[in-house]
Scaffold this motif. Structure first.
Motif, PDB file in Angstrom:
ATOM      1  N   MET A  21       1.174  -4.669  10.203  1.00 45.65           N
ATOM      2  CA  MET A  21       0.499  -4.448   8.934  1.00 45.65           C
ATOM      3  C   MET A  21       0.069  -2.995   8.785  1.00 45.65           C
ATOM      4  SD  MET A  21      -0.232  -5.775   6.110  1.00 45.65           S
ATOM      5  CE  MET A  21       0.314  -7.407   6.590  1.00 45.65           C
ATOM      6  N   VAL A  22      -0.395  -2.399   9.893  1.00 46.76           N
ATOM      7  CA  VAL A  22      -0.780  -0.990   9.867  1.00 46.76           C
ATOM      8  C   VAL A  22       0.423  -0.116   9.507  1.00 46.76           C
ATOM      9  CG1 VAL A  22      -1.471   0.956  11.335  1.00 46.76           C
ATOM     10  CG2 VAL A  22      -2.743  -1.189  11.449  1.00 46.76           C
ATOM     11  N   SER A  23       1.566  -0.409  10.086  1.00 51.49           N
ATOM     12  CA  SER A  23       2.771   0.388   9.823  1.00 51.49           C
ATOM     13  C   SER A  23       3.212   0.275   8.361  1.00 51.49           C
ATOM     14  CB  SER A  23       3.917  -0.069  10.739  1.00 51.49           C
ATOM     15  OG  SER A  23       3.582   0.139  12.085  1.00 51.49           O
ATOM     16  N   VAL A  24       3.122  -0.915   7.808  1.00 49.59           N
ATOM     17  CA  VAL A  24       3.527  -1.111   6.411  1.00 49.59           C
ATOM     18  C   VAL A  24       2.576  -0.382   5.470  1.00 49.59           C
ATOM     19  CG1 VAL A  24       3.968  -2.808   4.605  1.00 49.59           C
ATOM     20  CG2 VAL A  24       4.600  -3.321   6.953  1.00 49.59           C
ATOM     21  N   LEU A  25       1.277  -0.447   5.769  1.00 48.30           N
ATOM     22  CA  LEU A  25       0.291   0.269   4.952  1.00 48.30           C
ATOM     23  C   LEU A  25       0.520   1.776   5.027  1.00 48.30           C
ATOM     24  CD1 LEU A  25      -2.954  -1.758   5.738  1.00 48.30           C
ATOM     25  CD2 LEU A  25      -1.871  -1.541   3.501  1.00 48.30           C
ATOM     26  N   GLN A  26       0.872   2.272   6.213  1.00 43.85           N
ATOM     27  CA  GLN A  26       1.163   3.700   6.364  1.00 43.85           C
ATOM     28  C   GLN A  26       2.370   4.102   5.533  1.00 43.85           C
ATOM     29  OE1 GLN A  26       1.504   3.981  10.627  1.00 43.85           O
ATOM     30  NE2 GLN A  26      -0.618   4.619  10.906  1.00 43.85           N
ATOM     31  N   ALA A  27       3.366   3.216   5.473  1.00 40.00           N
ATOM     32  CA  ALA A  27       4.553   3.490   4.651  1.00 40.00           C
ATOM     33  C   ALA A  27       4.173   3.563   3.172  1.00 40.00           C
ATOM     34  CB  ALA A  27       5.608   2.416   4.887  1.00 40.00           C
ATOM     35  N   CYS A  28       3.309   2.645   2.739  1.00 45.64           N
ATOM     36  CA  CYS A  28       2.838   2.663   1.342  1.00 45.64           C
ATOM     37  C   CYS A  28       2.084   3.952   1.050  1.00 45.64           C
ATOM     38  CB  CYS A  28       1.931   1.461   1.072  1.00 45.64           C
ATOM     39  SG  CYS A  28       2.786  -0.124   1.026  1.00 45.64           S
ATOM     40  N   ALA A  29       1.266   4.390   2.006  1.00 47.34           N
ATOM     41  CA  ALA A  29       0.502   5.627   1.833  1.00 47.34           C
ATOM     42  C   ALA A  29       1.434   6.826   1.720  1.00 47.34           C
ATOM     43  CB  ALA A  29      -0.470   5.807   3.000  1.00 47.34           C
ATOM     44  N   ALA A  30       2.463   6.859   2.584  1.00 44.75           N
ATOM     45  CA  ALA A  30       3.400   7.989   2.595  1.00 44.75           C
ATOM     46  C   ALA A  30       4.156   8.103   1.274  1.00 44.75           C
ATOM     47  CB  ALA A  30       4.370   7.845   3.764  1.00 44.75           C
ATOM     48  N   HIS A  31       4.410   6.961   0.621  1.00 44.78           N
ATOM     49  CA  HIS A  31       5.181   6.953  -0.624  1.00 44.78           C
ATOM     50  C   HIS A  31       4.303   6.728  -1.852  1.00 44.78           C
ATOM     51  CE1 HIS A  31       9.125   7.066   1.330  1.00 44.78           C
ATOM     52  NE2 HIS A  31       8.617   6.276   2.239  1.00 44.78           N
ATOM     53  N   ALA A  64       2.730   4.252  -2.804  1.00 40.61           N
ATOM     54  CA  ALA A  64       3.127   2.991  -3.441  1.00 40.61           C
ATOM     55  C   ALA A  64       1.889   2.116  -3.630  1.00 40.61           C
ATOM     56  CB  ALA A  64       4.183   2.288  -2.592  1.00 40.61           C
ATOM     57  N   LEU A  65       1.117   2.421  -4.674  1.00 39.01           N
ATOM     58  CA  LEU A  65      -0.172   1.758  -4.874  1.00 39.01           C
ATOM     59  C   LEU A  65      -0.025   0.264  -5.120  1.00 39.01           C
ATOM     60  CD1 LEU A  65      -3.231   1.862  -5.236  1.00 39.01           C
ATOM     61  CD2 LEU A  65      -2.862   2.470  -7.630  1.00 39.01           C
ATOM     62  N   GLU A  66       0.922  -0.128  -5.963  1.00 36.11           N
ATOM     63  CA  GLU A  66       1.054  -1.549  -6.293  1.00 36.11           C
ATOM     64  C   GLU A  66       1.402  -2.381  -5.065  1.00 36.11           C
ATOM     65  OE1 GLU A  66       0.201  -3.075  -9.086  1.00 36.11           O
ATOM     66  OE2 GLU A  66      -0.542  -1.089  -9.596  1.00 36.11           O
ATOM     67  N   GLN A  67       2.331  -1.876  -4.261  1.00 37.89           N
ATOM     68  CA  GLN A  67       2.672  -2.595  -3.027  1.00 37.89           C
ATOM     69  C   GLN A  67       1.472  -2.643  -2.082  1.00 37.89           C
ATOM     70  OE1 GLN A  67       4.520  -0.424  -4.556  1.00 37.89           O
ATOM     71  NE2 GLN A  67       6.702  -0.920  -4.481  1.00 37.89           N
ATOM     72  N   GLY A  68       0.701  -1.546  -2.069  1.00 33.82           N
ATOM     73  CA  GLY A  68      -0.485  -1.498  -1.228  1.00 33.82           C
ATOM     74  C   GLY A  68      -1.528  -2.511  -1.656  1.00 33.82           C
ATOM     75  N   ARG A  69      -1.701  -2.678  -2.948  1.00 37.78           N
ATOM     76  CA  ARG A  69      -2.676  -3.665  -3.450  1.00 37.78           C
ATOM     77  C   ARG A  69      -2.209  -5.085  -3.160  1.00 37.78           C
ATOM     78  NH1 ARG A  69      -5.460  -1.730  -9.048  1.00 37.78           N
ATOM     79  NH2 ARG A  69      -6.812  -3.422  -8.394  1.00 37.78           N
ATOM     80  N   PHE A  70      -0.909  -5.282  -3.228  1.00 40.63           N
ATOM     81  CA  PHE A  70      -0.360  -6.591  -2.866  1.00 40.63           C
ATOM     82  C   PHE A  70      -0.657  -6.898  -1.400  1.00 40.63           C
ATOM     83  CE2 PHE A  70       3.148  -8.963  -0.919  1.00 40.63           C
ATOM     84  CZ  PHE A  70       3.120 -10.129  -1.669  1.00 40.63           C
ATOM     85  N   LEU A  71      -0.487  -5.889  -0.544  1.00 41.14           N
ATOM     86  CA  LEU A  71      -0.779  -6.064   0.879  1.00 41.14           C
ATOM     87  C   LEU A  71      -2.261  -6.317   1.121  1.00 41.14           C
ATOM     88  CD1 LEU A  71       1.496  -3.264   2.352  1.00 41.14           C
ATOM     89  CD2 LEU A  71       1.758  -5.714   2.727  1.00 41.14           C
TER      90      LEU A  71
END
Length: 264
Positions: A1-11, A13-20
């Motif tokens: 989960m940490v890795s996916v959130l980091q990917a969202c931060a790097a790009h 990607a707010l909507e995907q981040g809120r979904f997470l």
């Protein structure tokens, strides 16, 4: 989960981040400190400092990483908190606090930050004169500002004091066996294959609009040479080794695979 959130931060990607974020709450992962700290960072990188602050305020337990995630998101507030440690709370900064301030100012990428960051770095050198990581941190700030003469000066200090930063190391498990990689590793018999795969993926990433992250290369070189050096980082080598030596690579969505390599 940490890795996916980091990917969202790097790009960003707010909507995907809120979904997470919703997924984290539904799964009861909101009690895990690293997850919540990364969530704060994700919101900050996506321009929603207010949501990052709200996540922080709702955390029942906070550690140094949580505080650093918040402070790194708000430069002026971070400086204010740092100054208030002694003035308001009687807490004298430790090595970790000075390192956090250097990192904070470096990330801010402001014109005046180099002077303040250098001052904080000198204090770090006094506290930990044998810690090579402090010198590399300062060199990274100078490289970001393209102050290559200063980068060379810091490197000469490292050599003069006979200090050497420990190379980054990454591990991967393939078929129940652990393999280790370091950035300068040339002993793996599949090294040519690994570099060939990474070069192929890098070319495809650029064709699809991804921009290689070369700022971590602390050398005054042309972009092509920086890209070549960046491809040799231990994380990328480990992922390439896993893809070559398992059948799982055919299951990866190509876009997802390219994003993973890009973030690394």
């Amino acid at each position: 989960m940490v890795s996916v959130l980091q990917a969202c931060a790097a790009h960003t990607a707010l909507e995907q981040g809120r979904f997470l974020h919703g997924y984290i709450l539904r799964r009861g992962l909101d009690s895990i400190l690293p997850v919540m700290s990364t969530l704060i960072t994700m919101y900050a990188r996506c321009g929603r400092l207010d949501l990052g602050e709200r996540v922080f305020s709702m955390m029942n337990k906070k550690d140094a990483v949580s505080w650093n995630s918040l402070i790194s998101s708000l430069v002026e507030e971070g400086k204010m908190l740092f100054n208030s440690m002694v003035k308001e709370h009687g807490i004298y900064p430790s090595v970790e606090h000075y390192a956090c301030m250097v990192d904070l100012l470096g990330r801010a990428n402001r014109i005046h930050c180099n002077v303040v960051a250098e001052r904080a770095s000198k204090r770090l050198f006094e506290l930990e004169p044998r810690n090579a990581g402090n010198y590399v941190l300062l060199a990274d700030i100078y490289a970001e500002a393209k102050m290559w003469d200063e980068v060379k000066r810091v490197k000469k200090l490292l050599e003069a004091r006979e200090l050497q930063k420990v190379p980054g190391r990454s591990w991967i498990e393939v078929k129940r066996k652990i393999y280790s990689f370091i950035s300068v590793d040339e002993f793996n018999p599949q090294m040519e294959q690994l570099h060939a795969l990474l070069a192929e993926l890098s070319t495809e990433m650029k064709d699809r609009g991804f921009k290689p992250q070369t700022k971590v290369v602390l050398h005054d070189l042309d972009e092509e040479e920086k890209e070549r050096i960046a491809l040799g980082h231990s994380e990328k080598l480990a992922v390439a080794f896993g893809l070559i030596n398992t059948k799982r690579c055919i299951l990866y969505n190509r876009n997802t695979l390219l994003k993973i390599i890009h973030v690394l």
